[in-house]
Design a protein around this motif. Structure first.
Motif, PDB file in Angstrom:
ATOM      1  N   GLU A   1       0.827  -1.215   0.000  1.00 47.28           N
ATOM      2  CA  GLU A   1       0.000   0.000   0.000  1.00 47.28           C
ATOM      3  C   GLU A   1       0.860   1.262   0.000  1.00 47.28           C
ATOM      4  OE1 GLU A   1      -3.712  -1.786   2.550  1.00 47.28           O
ATOM      5  OE2 GLU A   1      -2.861   0.138   3.200  1.00 47.28           O
ATOM      6  N   ALA A   2       1.882   1.252   0.841  1.00 45.72           N
ATOM      7  CA  ALA A   2       2.747   2.440   0.944  1.00 45.72           C
ATOM      8  C   ALA A   2       3.438   2.725  -0.382  1.00 45.72           C
ATOM      9  CB  ALA A   2       3.768   2.237   2.056  1.00 45.72           C
ATOM     10  N   LEU A   3       3.838   1.664  -1.092  1.00 45.60           N
ATOM     11  CA  LEU A   3       4.544   1.860  -2.366  1.00 45.60           C
ATOM     12  C   LEU A   3       3.651   2.492  -3.425  1.00 45.60           C
ATOM     13  CD1 LEU A   3       6.892  -1.221  -2.881  1.00 45.60           C
ATOM     14  CD2 LEU A   3       7.356   0.966  -1.791  1.00 45.60           C
ATOM     15  N   ARG A   4       2.351   2.217  -3.358  1.00 45.19           N
ATOM     16  CA  ARG A   4       1.436   2.836  -4.321  1.00 45.19           C
ATOM     17  C   ARG A   4       1.472   4.354  -4.189  1.00 45.19           C
ATOM     18  NH1 ARG A   4      -3.360  -0.448  -2.729  1.00 45.19           N
ATOM     19  NH2 ARG A   4      -2.536  -2.504  -3.148  1.00 45.19           N
ATOM     20  N   ASP A   5       1.741   4.826  -2.978  1.00 45.16           N
ATOM     21  CA  ASP A   5       1.841   6.261  -2.744  1.00 45.16           C
ATOM     22  C   ASP A   5       3.246   6.780  -3.077  1.00 45.16           C
ATOM     23  OD1 ASP A   5       0.850   8.752  -1.823  1.00 45.16           O
ATOM     24  OD2 ASP A   5       1.886   8.440   0.089  1.00 45.16           O
ATOM     25  N   ILE A   6       4.265   6.019  -2.694  1.00 42.33           N
ATOM     26  CA  ILE A   6       5.657   6.465  -2.911  1.00 42.33           C
ATOM     27  C   ILE A   6       6.000   6.450  -4.396  1.00 42.33           C
ATOM     28  CG2 ILE A   6       8.100   5.864  -2.528  1.00 42.33           C
ATOM     29  CD1 ILE A   6       7.251   4.785   0.224  1.00 42.33           C
ATOM     30  N   ASN A   7       5.681   5.358  -5.068  1.00 45.21           N
ATOM     31  CA  ASN A   7       5.980   5.249  -6.504  1.00 45.21           C
ATOM     32  C   ASN A   7       5.088   4.206  -7.171  1.00 45.21           C
ATOM     33  OD1 ASN A   7       6.972   5.087  -9.049  1.00 45.21           O
ATOM     34  ND2 ASN A   7       9.132   4.789  -8.468  1.00 45.21           N
ATOM     35  N   PRO A   8       3.975   4.669  -7.751  1.00 48.55           N
ATOM     36  CA  PRO A   8       3.014   3.715  -8.344  1.00 48.55           C
ATOM     37  C   PRO A   8       3.566   2.973  -9.556  1.00 48.55           C
ATOM     38  CG  PRO A   8       2.325   5.986  -8.746  1.00 48.55           C
ATOM     39  CD  PRO A   8       3.502   6.062  -7.837  1.00 48.55           C
ATOM     40  N   GLU A   9       4.747   3.377 -10.049  1.00 54.78           N
ATOM     41  CA  GLU A   9       5.348   2.629 -11.167  1.00 54.78           C
ATOM     42  C   GLU A   9       5.858   1.262 -10.737  1.00 54.78           C
ATOM     43  OE1 GLU A   9       6.983   5.816 -14.310  1.00 54.78           O
ATOM     44  OE2 GLU A   9       8.472   4.961 -12.989  1.00 54.78           O
ATOM     45  N   VAL A  10       6.048   1.095  -9.431  1.00 50.86           N
ATOM     46  CA  VAL A  10       6.646  -0.158  -8.951  1.00 50.86           C
ATOM     47  C   VAL A  10       5.619  -1.285  -8.989  1.00 50.86           C
ATOM     48  CG1 VAL A  10       7.650  -1.341  -6.945  1.00 50.86           C
ATOM     49  CG2 VAL A  10       8.263   1.040  -7.443  1.00 50.86           C
ATOM     50  N   GLU A  11       6.034  -2.395  -9.599  1.00 51.78           N
ATOM     51  CA  GLU A  11       5.238  -3.629  -9.474  1.00 51.78           C
ATOM     52  C   GLU A  11       5.808  -4.361  -8.277  1.00 51.78           C
ATOM     53  OE1 GLU A  11       4.956  -6.076 -13.029  1.00 51.78           O
ATOM     54  OE2 GLU A  11       5.286  -4.259 -14.206  1.00 51.78           O
ATOM     55  N   PHE A  12       4.977  -4.493  -7.253  1.00 53.00           N
ATOM     56  CA  PHE A  12       5.443  -5.113  -6.009  1.00 53.00           C
ATOM     57  C   PHE A  12       4.808  -6.486  -5.878  1.00 53.00           C
ATOM     58  CE2 PHE A  12       5.045  -5.878  -1.396  1.00 53.00           C
ATOM     59  CZ  PHE A  12       6.366  -5.726  -1.010  1.00 53.00           C
ATOM     60  N   TYR A  13       5.646  -7.501  -5.807  1.00 51.93           N
ATOM     61  CA  TYR A  13       5.146  -8.865  -5.628  1.00 51.93           C
ATOM     62  C   TYR A  13       5.454  -9.271  -4.190  1.00 51.93           C
ATOM     63  CZ  TYR A  13       5.876  -8.399 -10.666  1.00 51.93           C
ATOM     64  OH  TYR A  13       5.892  -7.936 -11.952  1.00 51.93           O
ATOM     65  N   GLY A  14       4.430  -9.219  -3.337  1.00 53.93           N
ATOM     66  CA  GLY A  14       4.660  -9.508  -1.917  1.00 53.93           C
ATOM     67  C   GLY A  14       4.182 -10.903  -1.566  1.00 53.93           C
ATOM     68  N   PHE A  15       5.033 -11.657  -0.871  1.00 58.20           N
ATOM     69  CA  PHE A  15       4.668 -13.012  -0.454  1.00 58.20           C
ATOM     70  C   PHE A  15       4.591 -13.067   1.067  1.00 58.20           C
ATOM     71  CE2 PHE A  15       6.407 -13.515  -4.652  1.00 58.20           C
ATOM     72  CZ  PHE A  15       5.553 -14.451  -5.222  1.00 58.20           C
ATOM     73  N   LYS A  16       3.400 -13.419   1.575  1.00 56.91           N
ATOM     74  CA  LYS A  16       3.212 -13.500   3.018  1.00 56.91           C
ATOM     75  C   LYS A  16       3.626 -14.880   3.487  1.00 56.91           C
ATOM     76  CE  LYS A  16      -1.008 -11.456   2.554  1.00 56.91           C
ATOM     77  NZ  LYS A  16      -2.416 -11.302   2.923  1.00 56.91           N
ATOM     78  N   GLY A  17       4.869 -15.035   3.805  1.00 53.84           N
ATOM     79  CA  GLY A  17       5.347 -16.325   4.266  1.00 53.84           C
ATOM     80  C   GLY A  17       6.859 -16.327   4.249  1.00 53.84           C
ATOM     81  N   ARG A  18       7.409 -17.459   4.700  1.00 51.83           N
ATOM     82  CA  ARG A  18       8.867 -17.603   4.662  1.00 51.83           C
ATOM     83  C   ARG A  18       9.296 -17.789   3.211  1.00 51.83           C
ATOM     84  NH1 ARG A  18      10.697 -22.080   6.800  1.00 51.83           N
ATOM     85  NH2 ARG A  18      12.559 -21.316   7.838  1.00 51.83           N
ATOM     86  N   PHE A  19      10.449 -17.246   2.865  1.00 55.72           N
ATOM     87  CA  PHE A  19      10.867 -17.328   1.459  1.00 55.72           C
ATOM     88  C   PHE A  19      11.006 -18.771   0.997  1.00 55.72           C
ATOM     89  CE2 PHE A  19      15.301 -18.636   1.639  1.00 55.72           C
ATOM     90  CZ  PHE A  19      15.633 -18.382   2.954  1.00 55.72           C
ATOM     91  N   GLN A  20      11.374 -19.658   1.943  1.00 52.65           N
ATOM     92  CA  GLN A  20      11.585 -21.063   1.571  1.00 52.65           C
ATOM     93  C   GLN A  20      10.306 -21.702   1.020  1.00 52.65           C
ATOM     94  OE1 GLN A  20      12.454 -19.679   4.491  1.00 52.65           O
ATOM     95  NE2 GLN A  20      14.346 -20.545   5.330  1.00 52.65           N
ATOM     96  N   ASP A  21       9.154 -21.170   1.439  1.00 46.51           N
ATOM     97  CA  ASP A  21       7.889 -21.741   0.978  1.00 46.51           C
ATOM     98  C   ASP A  21       7.555 -21.318  -0.449  1.00 46.51           C
ATOM     99  OD1 ASP A  21       7.658 -22.809   3.493  1.00 46.51           O
ATOM    100  OD2 ASP A  21       6.474 -21.124   4.263  1.00 46.51           O
ATOM    101  N   PHE A  22       8.282 -20.339  -0.950  1.00 45.23           N
ATOM    102  CA  PHE A  22       7.947 -19.806  -2.274  1.00 45.23           C
ATOM    103  C   PHE A  22       9.044 -20.000  -3.311  1.00 45.23           C
ATOM    104  CE2 PHE A  22       5.424 -17.366   0.756  1.00 45.23           C
ATOM    105  CZ  PHE A  22       4.165 -17.576   0.241  1.00 45.23           C
ATOM    106  N   TRP A  23      10.269 -20.287  -2.856  1.00 48.94           N
ATOM    107  CA  TRP A  23      11.334 -20.522  -3.822  1.00 48.94           C
ATOM    108  C   TRP A  23      10.953 -21.691  -4.709  1.00 48.94           C
ATOM    109  CZ3 TRP A  23      13.674 -16.394  -4.162  1.00 48.94           C
ATOM    110  CH2 TRP A  23      14.483 -15.827  -3.204  1.00 48.94           C
ATOM    111  N   THR A  24      11.312 -21.598  -5.920  1.00 49.29           N
ATOM    112  CA  THR A  24      11.037 -22.704  -6.838  1.00 49.29           C
ATOM    113  C   THR A  24      12.355 -23.142  -7.447  1.00 49.29           C
ATOM    114  OG1 THR A  24      10.781 -21.232  -8.710  1.00 49.29           O
ATOM    115  CG2 THR A  24       8.793 -21.738  -7.442  1.00 49.29           C
ATOM    116  N   ASP A  25      12.245 -24.075  -8.389  1.00 47.41           N
ATOM    117  CA  ASP A  25      13.447 -24.496  -9.098  1.00 47.41           C
ATOM    118  C   ASP A  25      13.912 -23.412 -10.058  1.00 47.41           C
ATOM    119  OD1 ASP A  25      13.475 -26.842  -7.791  1.00 47.41           O
ATOM    120  OD2 ASP A  25      12.339 -27.924  -9.312  1.00 47.41           O
ATOM    121  N   ASP A  26      13.007 -22.526 -10.338  1.00 47.64           N
ATOM    122  CA  ASP A  26      13.306 -21.416 -11.227  1.00 47.64           C
ATOM    123  C   ASP A  26      14.156 -20.397 -10.472  1.00 47.64           C
ATOM    124  OD1 ASP A  26      13.250 -19.510 -13.137  1.00 47.64           O
ATOM    125  OD2 ASP A  26      11.126 -19.000 -12.891  1.00 47.64           O
ATOM    126  N   ARG A  27      15.137 -19.802 -11.100  1.00 45.08           N
ATOM    127  CA  ARG A  27      15.926 -18.784 -10.427  1.00 45.08           C
ATOM    128  C   ARG A  27      15.195 -17.446 -10.412  1.00 45.08           C
ATOM    129  NH1 ARG A  27      19.025 -15.160 -13.589  1.00 45.08           N
ATOM    130  NH2 ARG A  27      20.879 -15.186 -12.317  1.00 45.08           N
TER     131      ARG A  27
END
Lengths: 231, 74
Positions: free
Chosen positions: A88-114
């Motif tokens: 939400e804050a980034l939409r105000d600071i710089n709406p050009e940013v595409e923010f991909y937020g993951f609610k969890g530990r990074f290990q749960d979202f890492w894939t085989d893809d780099r």
């Protein structure tokens, strides 16, 4: 965008970097792992610099004990997901940013893809996760900028695939948390270390300047001493 | 033999920033750390003359031993 006028919001970046370099920053994709003390400042800097893709991970909600140092924490954000509040804050600071937020530990979202990350920034709060992140970056051949804080003290370094300074600086460590358990963290320490981490990330994106590769920067803000250890 | 010991960050509390000590030949890094009552589990890294060292490294006359705590927060 070549041929078009640079947005006024970036105009004060120019001369320190060229317009072509600003384009490279626009195209970068930076992963920020952890959205607490370091992560908040890191993400704010990246958004203002014009990094248009930021991916961030954090499982936590803001709590009262975060208010002493975490940039995006406030009374209205207590109990809310850090990732959501930052989005939400980034939409105000710089709406050009595409923010991909993951609610969890990074290990749960890492894939085989780099992923298509240009650089990964460690903003974690413990050694075990930090080592796992370093291992993942090594396997995926991604540069990692790591930072640690405690009390009045901060440390930062950069490692590229094949380098392992992070292991070297904590190989004696007998536990996963450092002196921050006893010392807490003062607000200006993550602010400084996050700033250095982002400076490192920008130099990696631009391929210019001197990096903290095979080096480790330490700052003691109480005795106002800095050290650079080198291998 | 004389060795300069430099402590960093929290390890200075109640101790010192740097000091020169006389040690018997064969003294190892571990002996110095134990004598200074620095808990081993708080250690981050140890340098001898600016080079990464292990706890079992033997000290020599004129060495500079730097001892850093583990700093791990974010």
């Amino acid at each position: 965008m070549p041929g078009t006028r640079l947005l006024l919001r970036y105009i004060r970046n120019i001369e320190a970097i060229t317009e072509e370099e600003q384009e490279r920053i626009f195209k970068a994709h930076v992963a920020v792992v952890g959205c607490g003390g370091l992560g908040g400042y890191v993400i704010s800097h990246l958004a203002r610099l014009g990094v248009r893709r930021i991916t961030a991970f954090d499982p936590d909600v803001f709590a009262e004990h975060n208010l002493n140092r975490q940039l995006f924490s406030g009374l209205s954000s207590l109990g809310r997901s850090k990732v959501e509040v930052i989005e939400e804050a980034l939409r105000d600071i710089n709406p050009e940013v595409e923010f991909y937020g993951f609610k969890g530990r990074f290990q749960d979202f890492w894939t085989d893809d780099r992923g298509d990350y240009t650089v990964v920034i460690d903003a974690l709060d413990n050694l075990k996760d930090r080592r796992e992140l370093a291992g993942w970056c090594r396997a995926k051949k991604l540069p990692l900028v790591y930072g640690m804080v405690a009390g009045w003290y901060g440390q930062v370094g950069t490692q590229f695939p094949g380098e392992n300074t992070l292991d070297k600086i904590c190989h004696l460590a007998g536990k996963e948390k450092g002196v921050e358990e006893k010392e807490g963290v003062l607000s200006f320490v993550p602010a400084i270390i996050a700033s250095i981490q982002v400076a490192e990330a920008v130099k990696i994106i631009l391929g210019r300047g001197e990096l903290l590769r095979n080096k480790f920067f330490l700052i003691d803000l109480l005795d106002m001493e800095t050290e650079i250890l080198a291998w | 033999m004389q060795v300069k010991v430099k402590l960093f960050a929290t390890f200075r509390k109640g101790r010192f920033k740097e000091a020169v000590f006389e040690y018997p030949e064969g003294t190892r890094v571990r002996d110095v750390i134990e004598e200074l009552k620095i808990p081993l589990k708080e250690l981050g890294i140890v340098f001898i003359n600016g080079k990464d060292a292990s706890l079992d490294a033997e000290l020599k006359e004129g060495d500079v031993l730097s001892i850093f705590p583990l700093v791990g927060g974010g």
